[in-house]
Design an enzyme around this catalytic site. Structure first.
Site, PDB file in Angstrom:
ATOM      1  N   ASP A  43       0.852  -1.196   0.000  1.00 48.14           N
ATOM      2  CA  ASP A  43       0.000   0.000   0.000  1.00 48.14           C
ATOM      3  C   ASP A  43       0.887   1.245   0.000  1.00 48.14           C
ATOM      4  OD1 ASP A  43      -2.135  -1.698   0.241  1.00 48.14           O
ATOM      5  OD2 ASP A  43      -2.279  -1.470   2.417  1.00 48.14           O
TER       6      ASP A  43
HETATM    7  N1  URA Z   1      -1.156  -5.936   3.909  1.00 48.16           N
HETATM    8  C1  URA Z   1      -1.670  -4.687   3.922  1.00 48.16           C
HETATM    9  O1  URA Z   1      -2.705  -4.437   4.511  1.00 48.16           O
HETATM   10  N2  URA Z   1      -1.000  -3.736   3.258  1.00 48.16           N
HETATM   11  C2  URA Z   1       0.167  -3.950   2.633  1.00 48.16           C
HETATM   12  O2  URA Z   1       0.731  -3.027   2.058  1.00 48.16           O
HETATM   13  C3  URA Z   1       0.686  -5.253   2.626  1.00 48.16           C
HETATM   14  C4  URA Z   1      -0.003  -6.237   3.280  1.00 48.16           C
END
Ligand code: URA
Length: 245
Positions: free
Chosen positions: A105
């Site tokens: 993310d």
């Molecule tokens: N899980 C998440 O919620 N976000 C990420 O970036 C990676 C794994």
């Protein structure tokens, strides 16, 4: 496969900008199979021809692998009109050919592999391979072993039930009212860690990936920095891909 000589030169010598590569070619500092060429647009096949700069042959690797410590605020994408992407952090690569292996993310930090090797990427992301991804999550509230226990067996997230995760309580901060967890999961669904933590009544405040299979984020690699993987690093990576099925 044939490439434009100036483009190839910037891949083989990452310190060179495209302009510097063009200048070097026009100045007659580059040879192909021993023959000087002044044309930056000349097409060349690096697997069949030897490109040399000032008489020094340049090693051509068909595939390259960069381990990036992704900072928050950068997109895990190949291109974006407005925002900086992880490819913008790697110098001297042809952005048309490289991509991140999976996504973090925008606010997640940590280990992200960037490569032009589609087969390796496919293997690493294949659900069948069960490649473990380990995250450090700072979560809201003081969590106990009982609170996180459901994550160890699997939680129902509505659209799917998660596979059992490895969860460790690392430390709690009574003043900030937060708990740091280590979570190792073998799946990679959208927002998975955040959704898992929400499913046990908390919220992820900060997330960082520290390991993918046998490859850990080097402690001395600062945010935004990257390292090109050595043959030995890659051997380890390949071992774990084959080993967990
Ligand atoms: N899980 C998440 O919620 N976000 C990420 O970036 C990676 C794994």
């Amino acid at each position: 496969m044939k490439y434009r000589l100036d483009r190839l030169l910037t891949e083989l010598v990452p310190e060179l900008s495209r302009k510097q590569a063009k200048d070097a070619i026009r100045a007659g500092r580059v040879t192909i199979d021993g023959v000087r060429t002044n044309d930056p647009e000349r097409k060349t096949d690096p697997e069949a021809e030897v490109v040399a700069l000032e008489g020094r042959p340049l090693a051509y690797a068909q595939f390259r692998y960069f381990l990036l410590n992704k900072p928050a605020g950068v997109l895990s994408a190949t291109r974006d009109k407005k925002q900086k992407t992880v490819l913008d952090l790697i110098s001297g690569i042809d952005k048309e050919k490289y991509f991140p292996v999976g996504r973090l993310d925008i606010d997640t930090e940590g280990l992200l592999l960037i490569t032009n090797d589609g087969a390796l990427s496919h293997e690493l992301l294949s659900p069948k391979k069960h490649v473990e991804k380990e995250y450090i999550a700072v979560c809201r509230g003081i969590l106990t072993d009982d609170t996180v226990a459901p994550l160890r067996t699997g939680v129902d997230l509505g659209d799917f039930t998660t596979a059992p995760a490895k969860v460790k309580l690392l430390c709690a901060d009574a003043t900030a009212q937060t708990t740091e967890l280590s979570l190792a999961i073998t799946e990679g669904k959208f927002h998975q860690v955040k959704r898992m933590v929400a499913a046990v009544g908390s919220e992820v405040l900060h997330l960082r990936r520290i390991r993918m299979g046998g490859m850990s984020l080097p402690q001395d690699l600062k945010e935004g920095e990257y390292r090109e993987l050595s043959a030995e690093d890659l051997r380890k990576f390949r071992e774990i891909i084959g080993g967990n099925e």
